[in-house]
Design an enzyme around this catalytic site. Structure first.
Site, PDB file in Angstrom:
ATOM      1  N   CYS A   1     -22.738  35.292  17.759  1.00  0.00           N
ATOM      2  CA  CYS A   1     -23.230  36.450  17.038  1.00  0.00           C
ATOM      3  C   CYS A   1     -24.537  37.096  17.516  1.00  0.00           C
ATOM      4  O   CYS A   1     -25.515  36.435  17.771  1.00  0.00           O
ATOM      5  CB  CYS A   1     -23.402  36.043  15.587  1.00  0.00           C
ATOM      6  SG  CYS A   1     -24.224  37.231  14.617  1.00  0.00           S
TER       7      CYS A   1
ATOM      8  N   ASP B   1     -39.815  54.852  11.414  1.00  0.00           N
ATOM      9  CA  ASP B   1     -39.020  55.831  12.158  1.00  0.00           C
ATOM     10  C   ASP B   1     -38.294  55.088  13.272  1.00  0.00           C
ATOM     11  O   ASP B   1     -38.258  53.858  13.268  1.00  0.00           O
ATOM     12  CB  ASP B   1     -39.942  56.925  12.727  1.00  0.00           C
ATOM     13  CG  ASP B   1     -39.245  58.277  12.705  1.00  0.00           C
ATOM     14  OD1 ASP B   1     -38.162  58.380  13.298  1.00  0.00           O
ATOM     15  OD2 ASP B   1     -39.783  59.223  12.082  1.00  0.00           O
ATOM     16  N   ASP B   2     -37.729  55.810  14.243  1.00  0.00           N
ATOM     17  CA  ASP B   2     -37.027  55.119  15.320  1.00  0.00           C
ATOM     18  C   ASP B   2     -37.971  54.260  16.152  1.00  0.00           C
ATOM     19  O   ASP B   2     -37.571  53.277  16.759  1.00  0.00           O
ATOM     20  CB  ASP B   2     -36.325  56.129  16.236  1.00  0.00           C
ATOM     21  CG  ASP B   2     -35.144  56.769  15.504  1.00  0.00           C
ATOM     22  OD1 ASP B   2     -34.614  56.104  14.594  1.00  0.00           O
ATOM     23  OD2 ASP B   2     -34.773  57.907  15.825  1.00  0.00           O
TER      24      ASP B   2
ATOM     25  N   ASP C   1     -44.230  37.917  24.134  1.00  0.00           N
ATOM     26  CA  ASP C   1     -43.916  36.489  24.090  1.00  0.00           C
ATOM     27  C   ASP C   1     -42.803  36.278  23.092  1.00  0.00           C
ATOM     28  O   ASP C   1     -42.733  36.977  22.077  1.00  0.00           O
ATOM     29  CB  ASP C   1     -45.143  35.684  23.614  1.00  0.00           C
ATOM     30  CG  ASP C   1     -45.859  35.041  24.776  1.00  0.00           C
ATOM     31  OD1 ASP C   1     -45.185  34.354  25.546  1.00  0.00           O
ATOM     32  OD2 ASP C   1     -47.085  35.242  24.891  1.00  0.00           O
TER      33      ASP C   1
ATOM     34  N   ASP D   1     -52.690  36.134  24.739  1.00  0.00           N
ATOM     35  CA  ASP D   1     -52.813  36.887  25.997  1.00  0.00           C
ATOM     36  C   ASP D   1     -53.803  38.037  25.849  1.00  0.00           C
ATOM     37  O   ASP D   1     -54.571  38.341  26.763  1.00  0.00           O
ATOM     38  CB  ASP D   1     -51.450  37.496  26.375  1.00  0.00           C
ATOM     39  CG  ASP D   1     -50.498  36.441  26.926  1.00  0.00           C
ATOM     40  OD1 ASP D   1     -50.985  35.436  27.464  1.00  0.00           O
ATOM     41  OD2 ASP D   1     -49.279  36.637  26.792  1.00  0.00           O
TER      42      ASP D   1
ATOM     43  N   GLY E   1     -40.048  46.450  14.583  1.00  0.00           N
ATOM     44  CA  GLY E   1     -39.407  45.276  15.148  1.00  0.00           C
ATOM     45  C   GLY E   1     -37.901  45.391  15.107  1.00  0.00           C
ATOM     46  O   GLY E   1     -37.334  46.433  14.759  1.00  0.00           O
TER      47      GLY E   1
END
Ligand SMILES: Cc1cc2nc3c(=O)[nH]c(=O)nc-3n(C[C@H](O)[C@H](O)[C@H](O)COP(=O)(O)OP(=O)(O)OC[C@H]3O[C@@H](n4cnc5c(N)ncnc54)[C@H](O)[C@@H]3O)c2cc1C
Length: 773
Positions: free
Chosen positions: A420, A452-453, A470, A493, A543
């Site tokens: 999946c 938004d997009d 990461d 980082d 995300g």
């Protein structure tokens, strides 16, 4: 217990790691229940076994002999271990409220938290008393008392309040140990004066006359002054006062009287007895709420009033496990009838004990040996855990589901089998993420507040943008803590570059399951992550969440540096003569591998997790302020890999002092046992960068230079004259293990850039002396 191929259908949450719950964990470990996830919430990682506590205090046993490692036991049982403290219940929402994390949902809850001292109404106890209960933290209190008595000049008067088995046993055990301690200091053991106060006319009121006589004799023989009918109602720094007016001068006051239930239980709406203990039926089920069970001291069986003793808590483990299993399966519960008579083996501190059962009372050194044998056999059940194969479960879960849950479970199972890559449903996502509160920043023009997009972020004038990404799969079963570490690791980082974090997007994989379960895992994990991002003033702006076999989390993080690059710390700036500083200890790779194989102590993992949660932000600022010429954060390539990444572009060599390396507790032991991360072999290939590898091969820290780190510390080169000040400043900022671990050398003829110094000690001192001059 929970196979990755089996969606979670029900959650049993165990609050407290008392004597009953350790039995429950072991039983579920031996006989897993498909579809059921166990979670333990306990503030202690190592929970004491009460039967051996007096022997520990007397000095006959070491710490690990008398404590059960809950983190390891939970791992064996396939249970999640959350080191935290329950502070309340939201029974309507079926959630446990915790002190340091989001509420934890349950389907069935079990409480085994022991008892709390009842000192209310006795003036002065708060400031002047060492309470034995709660059993949690007693070890620390005992060690402090030990230290005070060692340092106390002249006679030390110790008053123990409470004449039950606990009080009597503790008095004799403490006396035995403290006399030994004074002898070791070449002091007169008779400087110790013990008083035992009881409100009853007799000590050990629940035991027979023969047992009482035996202890009367022992106490007189040892010079313990027993005060009967002395109900203490006031204490001060130097005195105990009883209701009848009798006073006893005391330098230390130890409280071992009747205890009560934790105060927070009063707000739960659960029926409690007069002492605040949870009223439970013969099924160990709350008389108020069928989803709540309780056992051990905290439970008050309405049909069988029991003494508060570990032996009952232990005995309740198996029936509790059985009824928890039946509760999630929707089967009828089984009643438990405690035995009317029970055997108590009470020790006298000096490897001698008295056996008490009904009217029986016998004593001798053989009774102590018998008790020791029983206790060690009990503890072995929790330390010598059998190897269990937790293979992919093909057995159908016996959990009873409603129609909607059954449909979700079938679809989750199908998705898991197919590997999946589907997106998580919009409702689940919006519910889980809607409860998060990412920090808002003026330079985030479009973020989560107006999704938004894609997110839109402004780079302020005079700044340049730093990008990093990461991603890794969950290596611990605590989603909240994993979220924190994943975010911290990703931010590393940015800080290592000398940048400030600005914004982050998350990439998440969650195993499919019942919507409510998926939603909670997502919420717990992202709560941890957002907490860390917020602390760094880094806005979570978006995300992607998909379903997959394993829980995993990663971040793409953007940071800001001055556009003229003056604040940037690169790997390539090392200068000969610089001192190498490392801000955190190494060893997370081997420790996590050992945890996986049940070979690590719980406290080692606690310390490793705490280190992974420590942000590099302040460390990086400090290194920059002290003129760091180069910097990097330690991650998967290990110390040597990252060092070589610095020496090569800098055109220098380096000397690494193995003796000076800061190492997490337990890492030397686990690596010496050959327990290494699966990434270690790839890192070891870099041994070709070592000039004198053969000389250092046998050094216990040698394998650790290849150990891959998760959210590791910063490795920096600092001008020698500023290194000591920098190290002091780092430690003051909370990087207590920060150390000077080597120096930068001018590039030599040899092709290998790194030389290992393996001095037994003194390496650090020598380096720092050099740094100061
Ligand atoms: C000195 C002494 C000697 C004793 N000797 C004996 C003996 O020889 N034999 C005997 O039978 N009994 C003995 N007892 C009594 C015994 O200690 C208790 O009866 C026993 O510990 C009760 O066990 P429990 O499982 O209920 O809880 P505990 O053993 O008290 O365990 C409770 C656990 O829950 C955790 N916890 C507590 N609150 C929370 C919270 N809010 N959130 C999360 N976790 C929490 C604690 O950290 C702990 O791990 C002795 C007592 C004393 C003081």
């Amino acid at each position: 217990m929970q196979s990755p191929d089996q969606p979670v259908l029900r959650d049993i949450v165990l609050v407290g790691g008392g004597h009953s719950h350790v039995g429950v964990l072991r039983r579920f470990g031996m006989h897993p229940l498909p579809g059921v996830r166990l979670t333990v919430i306990c503030r202690d990682t190592h929970t004491p076994y009460s039967g051996m506590l007096p022997g520990y205090i007397a000095g006959h046993y070491g710490y690990d002999e008398v404590h059960i490692d809950l983190r390891r036991l939970a791992r064996f049982a396939g249970a999640r271990f959350l080191r935290d403290e329950a502070v309340g219940l939201d029974r309507g929402a079926r959630k446990v409220l915790c002190r340091g994390r989001p509420p934890m949902p349950y389907d069935v809850l079990s409480i085994n938290i022991g008892s709390t001292p009842q000192m209310a109404g006795v003036a002065g106890t708060e400031q002047h008393v060492v309470p034995v209960k709660p059993i949690h933290g007693f070890d620390a209190r005992w060690r402090l008392l030990l230290e005070r008595v060692r340092k106390h000049a002249g006679a030390t008067r110790i008053a123990v309040v409470g004449g039950g088995a606990g009080g009597v046993e503790l008095t004799l055990a403490m006396q035995y140990r403290l006399r030994d301690e004074l002898r070791a200091l070449s002091r007169d053991p008779d400087e110790l004066v013990f008083h035992l106060l009881t409100r009853d006319p007799d000590i050990l009121p629940t035991h027979n006359a023969r047992v009482r006589r035996a202890f009367d004799r022992v106490l007189v023989g040892r010079g313990v002054v027993v005060h009967r009918n002395a109900e203490v109602n006031q204490v001060s720094a130097t005195r105990v006062r009883a209701a009848g007016g009798e006073t006893v001068e005391a330098d230390e006051i130890v409280w071992v009287t009747r205890a009560g239930g934790a105060p927070w239980l009063r707000q739960t709406g659960l029926a409690l007895d007069a002492d605040g203990f949870i009223r439970v039926s013969d099924m160990l089920q709350s008389v108020t709420d069928p989803n709540v069970f309780a056992a051990g001291d905290i439970a008050s069986m309405v049909d069988y009033p029991l003494e508060k003793a570990g032996v009952f808590a232990v005995r309740q483990g198996p029936p509790l496990a059985e009824n928890l299993r039946r509760a999630v399966e929707g089967r009828a519960l089984k009643p438990y009838r405690p035995q009317r008579r029970w055997l108590a083996l009470i020790s006298t501190g000096d490897r001698h004990a008295v056996a008490s059962r009904g009217r029986l009372g016998v004593e001798g050194a053989w009774v102590w040996r018998w008790k020791d044998w029983i206790d060690r056999r009990f503890m072995a059940k929790f330390s010598e855990l059998p190897e269990m194969e937790h293979e992919a479960s093909t057995v159908a879960s016996p959990v009873k589901l409603d129609r909607e849950e059954a449909a979700q479970a079938i679809s989750a199972l199908a998705m898991r089998c197919g590997g999946c890559g589907a997106k998580v449903g919009a409702t689940v996502l919006s519910r889980a993420l809607g409860a998060l509160h990412p920090v808002e920043r003026g330079d985030v023009l479009i973020g989560l507040h107006a999704p938004d997009d894609a997110a839109v972020v402004r780079v302020p004038p005079g700044k340049a943008m730093v990008h990093t990404v990461d991603f890794f799969r969950a290596f611990i079963d605590d989603p909240y803590l994993f979220g924190k570490i994943a975010a911290n690791h990703a931010l590393g980082d940015i800080f290592a570059m000398g940048a400030e974090a600005q914004s982050a997007t998350a990439i998440v994989t969650v195993p499919p399951g019942l919507e409510a379960k998926v939603q909670d895992v997502l919420f717990q994990m992202m709560s941890g992550a957002v907490e860390v991002l917020n602390e760094a003033d880094c806005a979570l702006v978006g995300g992607h969440t998909g379903e997959g076999r394993e829980l995993a989390l990663g971040f793409a993080v953007n940071g800001l540096v001055d556009a003229d690059m003056s604040s940037v710390m690169r790997k390539s700036g090392m200068r000969p003569g610089d001192v190498l500083l490392l801000t955190k200890p190494i060893g997370t790779g081997t420790l996590l591998a050992a945890h996986e194989r049940l070979q690590a102590r719980g406290r080692w993992i606690d310390a490793a997790l705490a280190s992974m949660c420590q942000s590099n932000r302040l460390g990086a600022q400090c290194l920059r302020e002290h003129g760091a010429s180069a910097c990097t954060d330690l991650t998967g390539f290990g110390l040597l890999g990252h060092l070589v990444e610095m020496t090569r572009p800098s055109g220098v060599d380096a000397e690494l002092d193995l003796a000076a390396l800061p190492v997490l507790e337990g890492a030397e032991e686990t690596s010496a046992a050959g327990i290494l991360s699966s990434l270690q072999p790839a890192n070891v290939r870099l041994r070709r960068a070592l000039r004198n590898q053969q000389e250092a091969l046998s050094h216990p820290r040698y394998p650790l230079i290849f150990d891959p780190q998760t959210a590791g510390g910063l490795l920096a080169s600092i001008p020698a004259q500023r290194a000591a000040a920098c190290l002091g400043a780092l430690r003051a900022l909370g990087y207590e293990h920060a150390a000077a671990i080597g120096r930068v050398l001018a590039q030599g003829e040899a092709p290998e850039p790194v030389v290992l110094a393996a001095r037994k000690d003194g390496g650090l001192t020598r380096l720092m002396r050099r740094a100061d001059t």
